[in-house]
Design a protein around this motif. Structure first.
Motif, PDB file in Angstrom:
ATOM      1  N   GLN A 282       0.736  -1.253  -0.073  1.00 31.46           N
ATOM      2  CA  GLN A 282       0.006   0.003  -0.144  1.00 31.46           C
ATOM      3  C   GLN A 282       0.787   1.226  -0.112  1.00 31.46           C
ATOM      4  O   GLN A 282       0.193   2.299  -0.710  1.00 31.46           O
ATOM      5  CB  GLN A 282      -0.914  -0.190   1.286  1.00 31.46           C
ATOM      6  CG  GLN A 282      -1.915   1.137   1.282  1.00 31.46           C
ATOM      7  CD  GLN A 282      -2.815   1.240   0.020  1.00 31.46           C
ATOM      8  OE1 GLN A 282      -3.560   0.178  -0.367  1.00 31.46           O
ATOM      9  NE2 GLN A 282      -2.953   2.265  -0.739  1.00 31.46           N
ATOM     10  N   SER A 283       1.989   1.405   0.763  1.00 28.57           N
ATOM     11  CA  SER A 283       2.764   2.375   0.774  1.00 28.57           C
ATOM     12  C   SER A 283       3.392   2.756  -0.643  1.00 28.57           C
ATOM     13  O   SER A 283       3.542   4.037  -0.850  1.00 28.57           O
ATOM     14  CB  SER A 283       3.962   2.298   1.728  1.00 28.57           C
ATOM     15  OG  SER A 283       4.826   1.224   1.600  1.00 28.57           O
ATOM     16  N   VAL A 306      -5.674  -8.471   3.980  1.00 28.59           N
ATOM     17  CA  VAL A 306      -5.128  -7.202   3.584  1.00 28.59           C
ATOM     18  C   VAL A 306      -4.876  -6.362   4.715  1.00 28.59           C
ATOM     19  O   VAL A 306      -5.396  -6.451   5.829  1.00 28.59           O
ATOM     20  CB  VAL A 306      -6.407  -6.348   2.583  1.00 28.59           C
ATOM     21  CG1 VAL A 306      -6.447  -7.164   1.237  1.00 28.59           C
ATOM     22  CG2 VAL A 306      -7.753  -6.413   3.482  1.00 28.59           C
ATOM     23  N   SER A 307      -4.082  -5.520   4.635  1.00 29.07           N
ATOM     24  CA  SER A 307      -3.543  -4.614   5.720  1.00 29.07           C
ATOM     25  C   SER A 307      -4.478  -3.965   6.411  1.00 29.07           C
ATOM     26  O   SER A 307      -4.170  -3.486   7.376  1.00 29.07           O
ATOM     27  CB  SER A 307      -2.280  -3.577   5.000  1.00 29.07           C
ATOM     28  OG  SER A 307      -2.977  -2.720   4.175  1.00 29.07           O
ATOM     29  N   SER A 308      -5.652  -3.417   5.682  1.00 25.63           N
ATOM     30  CA  SER A 308      -6.769  -2.878   6.481  1.00 25.63           C
ATOM     31  C   SER A 308      -7.572  -3.619   7.425  1.00 25.63           C
ATOM     32  O   SER A 308      -8.658  -3.260   8.096  1.00 25.63           O
ATOM     33  CB  SER A 308      -7.677  -2.026   5.481  1.00 25.63           C
ATOM     34  OG  SER A 308      -8.059  -3.088   4.446  1.00 25.63           O
ATOM     35  N   ASP A 309      -7.471  -5.187   7.350  1.00 25.86           N
ATOM     36  CA  ASP A 309      -8.170  -6.105   8.011  1.00 25.86           C
ATOM     37  C   ASP A 309      -7.981  -5.784   9.554  1.00 25.86           C
ATOM     38  O   ASP A 309      -6.868  -5.631   9.940  1.00 25.86           O
ATOM     39  CB  ASP A 309      -7.795  -7.565   7.469  1.00 25.86           C
ATOM     40  CG  ASP A 309      -8.730  -8.605   8.088  1.00 25.86           C
ATOM     41  OD1 ASP A 309      -8.717  -8.860   9.349  1.00 25.86           O
ATOM     42  OD2 ASP A 309      -9.515  -9.100   7.303  1.00 25.86           O
ATOM     43  N   PHE A 405      -5.671 -13.492  -2.349  1.00 25.19           N
ATOM     44  CA  PHE A 405      -6.072 -12.908  -3.858  1.00 25.19           C
ATOM     45  C   PHE A 405      -6.364 -11.349  -3.491  1.00 25.19           C
ATOM     46  O   PHE A 405      -7.504 -11.205  -3.006  1.00 25.19           O
ATOM     47  CB  PHE A 405      -7.011 -13.540  -4.773  1.00 25.19           C
ATOM     48  CG  PHE A 405      -6.388 -14.997  -5.181  1.00 25.19           C
ATOM     49  CD1 PHE A 405      -5.089 -15.236  -5.134  1.00 25.19           C
ATOM     50  CD2 PHE A 405      -7.518 -15.684  -5.904  1.00 25.19           C
ATOM     51  CE1 PHE A 405      -4.662 -16.436  -5.670  1.00 25.19           C
ATOM     52  CE2 PHE A 405      -6.854 -17.090  -6.307  1.00 25.19           C
ATOM     53  CZ  PHE A 405      -5.529 -17.466  -6.281  1.00 25.19           C
ATOM     54  N   GLN A 406      -5.571 -10.816  -4.143  1.00 23.78           N
ATOM     55  CA  GLN A 406      -5.981  -8.737  -3.691  1.00 23.78           C
ATOM     56  C   GLN A 406      -5.990  -8.391  -4.976  1.00 23.78           C
ATOM     57  O   GLN A 406      -5.285  -8.819  -5.885  1.00 23.78           O
ATOM     58  CB  GLN A 406      -5.095  -8.457  -2.934  1.00 23.78           C
ATOM     59  CG  GLN A 406      -4.814  -9.002  -1.398  1.00 23.78           C
ATOM     60  CD  GLN A 406      -3.826  -8.680  -0.315  1.00 23.78           C
ATOM     61  OE1 GLN A 406      -3.250  -7.858  -0.571  1.00 23.78           O
ATOM     62  NE2 GLN A 406      -3.407  -9.612   0.591  1.00 23.78           N
ATOM     63  N   LYS A 407      -6.381  -7.047  -4.898  1.00 24.38           N
ATOM     64  CA  LYS A 407      -6.401  -6.000  -6.108  1.00 24.38           C
ATOM     65  C   LYS A 407      -6.155  -4.779  -5.625  1.00 24.38           C
ATOM     66  O   LYS A 407      -6.713  -4.344  -4.607  1.00 24.38           O
ATOM     67  CB  LYS A 407      -7.436  -6.350  -7.057  1.00 24.38           C
ATOM     68  CG  LYS A 407      -8.763  -5.999  -6.357  1.00 24.38           C
ATOM     69  CD  LYS A 407      -9.837  -6.270  -7.460  1.00 24.38           C
ATOM     70  CE  LYS A 407     -11.244  -5.964  -6.559  1.00 24.38           C
ATOM     71  NZ  LYS A 407     -12.422  -6.248  -7.580  1.00 24.38           N
ATOM     72  N   VAL A 408      -5.831  -3.841  -6.752  1.00 27.82           N
ATOM     73  CA  VAL A 408      -5.753  -2.314  -6.253  1.00 27.82           C
ATOM     74  C   VAL A 408      -6.918  -1.783  -7.012  1.00 27.82           C
ATOM     75  O   VAL A 408      -7.361  -1.890  -8.446  1.00 27.82           O
ATOM     76  CB  VAL A 408      -4.510  -1.972  -6.936  1.00 27.82           C
ATOM     77  CG1 VAL A 408      -4.276  -0.228  -6.387  1.00 27.82           C
ATOM     78  CG2 VAL A 408      -3.203  -2.653  -6.326  1.00 27.82           C
ATOM     79  N   SER A 409      -8.014  -1.349  -6.287  1.00 35.29           N
ATOM     80  CA  SER A 409      -8.816  -0.319  -6.432  1.00 35.29           C
ATOM     81  C   SER A 409      -9.434   0.852  -6.054  1.00 35.29           C
ATOM     82  O   SER A 409      -9.161   0.930  -4.653  1.00 35.29           O
ATOM     83  CB  SER A 409     -10.282  -1.495  -6.217  1.00 35.29           C
ATOM     84  OG  SER A 409     -11.338  -0.807  -6.702  1.00 35.29           O
ATOM     85  N   MET A 413      -5.558  -1.465  -1.724  1.00 33.34           N
ATOM     86  CA  MET A 413      -5.227  -2.689  -1.636  1.00 33.34           C
ATOM     87  C   MET A 413      -6.624  -3.361  -1.064  1.00 33.34           C
ATOM     88  O   MET A 413      -6.759  -3.063   0.193  1.00 33.34           O
ATOM     89  CB  MET A 413      -3.991  -3.060  -1.135  1.00 33.34           C
ATOM     90  CG  MET A 413      -3.694  -4.438  -1.352  1.00 33.34           C
ATOM     91  SD  MET A 413      -2.705  -4.627  -3.005  1.00 33.34           S
ATOM     92  CE  MET A 413      -0.983  -4.228  -2.265  1.00 33.34           C
ATOM     93  N   VAL A 414      -7.292  -3.861  -1.885  1.00 35.09           N
ATOM     94  CA  VAL A 414      -8.612  -4.694  -1.305  1.00 35.09           C
ATOM     95  C   VAL A 414      -8.576  -6.186  -1.685  1.00 35.09           C
ATOM     96  O   VAL A 414      -7.890  -6.703  -2.641  1.00 35.09           O
ATOM     97  CB  VAL A 414      -9.809  -4.022  -1.778  1.00 35.09           C
ATOM     98  CG1 VAL A 414      -9.718  -2.653  -1.286  1.00 35.09           C
ATOM     99  CG2 VAL A 414      -9.828  -4.266  -3.346  1.00 35.09           C
TER     100      VAL A 414
END
Length: 430
Positions: A282-283, A306-309, A405-409, A413-414
């Motif tokens: 994310q950074s 994901v880091s926001s979890d 599995f993640q993606k940039v939206s 990062m989500v």
């Protein structure tokens, strides 16, 4: 002979002078007062047992990949547990070591660990498994929670991995891209560790019904990757009727590659991009423009949520309260996250020993005897008994092949798919 008269066991002891009794009582009271003030009364939490010394090693200030957040996270973790009574009443002492991204530095760190008589090397990163694991094995020191870059981390009987390392990441990325990409270019380091990546990536593609990727080698510490970007783009976009993808796994140099890619891509048909956590986080997305940057829409495979979890909330609190503004620690970095999980393993291993001695041997025995480590949902329950090992021929110590599995939206990062994806069967079949 001392010249003193021996007393019969049945002979009563002579009375002590009153002055001596008063002096002794006063001395005891004074000692008790000092000990209480220092918090080290016998049986008191925090000072009643021997400190536990461990090491965390990672490269810093090199021309290639750097992971300064890992030793910084280890120090913050130690401050946190020590402020709360230590681990089972034992203070935690962390030694950090810079392996300088070379074989000599990695071996030096391992020899220092032996000299300092550490009970474990924890939450570390090095590309040179053979150099550092041999000295650790000779001294019987367990290696807990390495980054998973080298084969040796998944073959050494003294290695206790907490994630699936590069094998699970690369196989997972192949599986993730197989859903949408017909032709894929893989840009990877031209190193011994990098040589492992194409076969792992292809295993994931094959499991998803796709063919092999185009292998594009790159110098690990280059400052420009225009030739590699051109090669990757031209081959991924060669068929106008299929969807092409370009993925790069170059550690800290991934951003350098995608900068070259960004300046080159307008000359080629559109392709999708992808990478793995540790090469993209994310950074990095924030620094490169967020939703308007090159990573928007990218696919990313990681080991953890994901880091926001919310499952990372305790780690974030520890960083906020005990890192003292240390900007080396990025909570979105996979290395920092791995160090947190590795120290979670260490803590539970030491606690399982109760009042017993804490040494490299006893920690290793606790892990070998079936200790089940719970990480609050950041990984599956971890255990390193023989029956817990996944049947992957080249990686016999692998116990956790889960990926996300993640993606940039919209610049964030989500999750691209809910929950974990188990890559065990894909790796076994490969």
């Amino acid at each position: 002979m001392t010249g003193r008269r021996r007393m019969s066991p049945s002979e009563p002891a002579p009375p002590r002078p009153a002055k001596a009794v008063l002096l002794a009582a006063g001395a005891l009271a004074a000692c008790a007062s000092v000990l209480a003030a220092c918090g080290v009364l016998p049986g008191a939490t925090g000072g009643s047992r021997e400190p536990v010394t461990v090491m965390t090693m990672a490269p810093e200030k090199t021309e290639a990949t750097n992971k300064p957040g890992m030793p910084a996270m280890a120090l913050a973790y130690a401050r946190w547990v020590n402020a709360n009574g230590g681990i089972g009443g034992r203070q935690l002492k962390v030694i950090t070591c810079n392996d300088h991204n070379d074989t000599v530095g990695a071996a030096d760190c391992a020899r220092r660990a032996v000299k300092e008589d550490v009970v474990a090397v924890v939450g570390s990163y090095s590309q040179f498994g053979r150099s550092f694991l041999a000295p650790l094995e000779g001294a019987g020191i367990p290696y807990i929670g390495g980054y998973g870059l080298t084969d040796e981390e998944f073959t050494s009987p003294l290695s206790y991995p907490v994630n699936g390392g590069q094998p699970a990441l690369m196989a997972g990325l192949g599986r993730q891209l197989a859903k949408t990409c017909s032709r894929v270019s893989l840009v990877r380091p031209d190193t011994i560790a990098g040589d492992e990546l194409p076969a792992l990536f292809d295993a994931g593609l094959t499991a998803g019904g796709r063919g092999k990727a185009i292998d594009v080698r790159a110098v690990e510490d280059a400052t420009d990757y225009t030739p590699q970007a051109q090669q990757a783009l031209s081959r991924a976009s060669a068929d106008p009727y299929t969807k092409g993808c370009v993925t790069a796994a170059l550690g800290d140099r991934t951003d350098t590659f995608f900068d070259s890619f960004r300046r080159t891509r307008d000359d080629y048909p559109a392709v999708r991009i992808a990478s793995v956590l540790g090469s993209v986080d994310q950074s990095l997305i924030d620094r490169t423009g967020g939703r308007s940057g090159v990573y928007e829409g990218a696919s990313v495979t990681g080991w953890y949520p994901v880091s926001s979890d919310p499952r990372w909330d305790t780690m974030r609190k520890v960083i906020n309260e005990h890192a003292f503004g240390d900007n080396r620690i990025d909570p979105t970095d996979a290395g920092v996250q791995t160090t947190w999980i590795a120290y979670t393993v260490l803590k539970q291993a030491i606690e399982s020993l109760g009042d017993g001695e804490v040494t490299a041997n006893t920690v290793r025995d606790a892990l070998d005897d079936g200790l089940k480590v719970h990480t609050g949902g950041l990984t599956p329950t971890l255990s390193w008994r023989f029956e817990d090992m996944i049947a992957v021929r080249d990686f016999p110590r692998l116990v956790n092949a889960y990926v996300t599995f993640q993606k940039v939206s919209d610049g964030r990062m989500v999750s691209a798919q809910r929950g974990f994806v188990d890559m065990a069967k894909t790796l076994e079949d490969s």
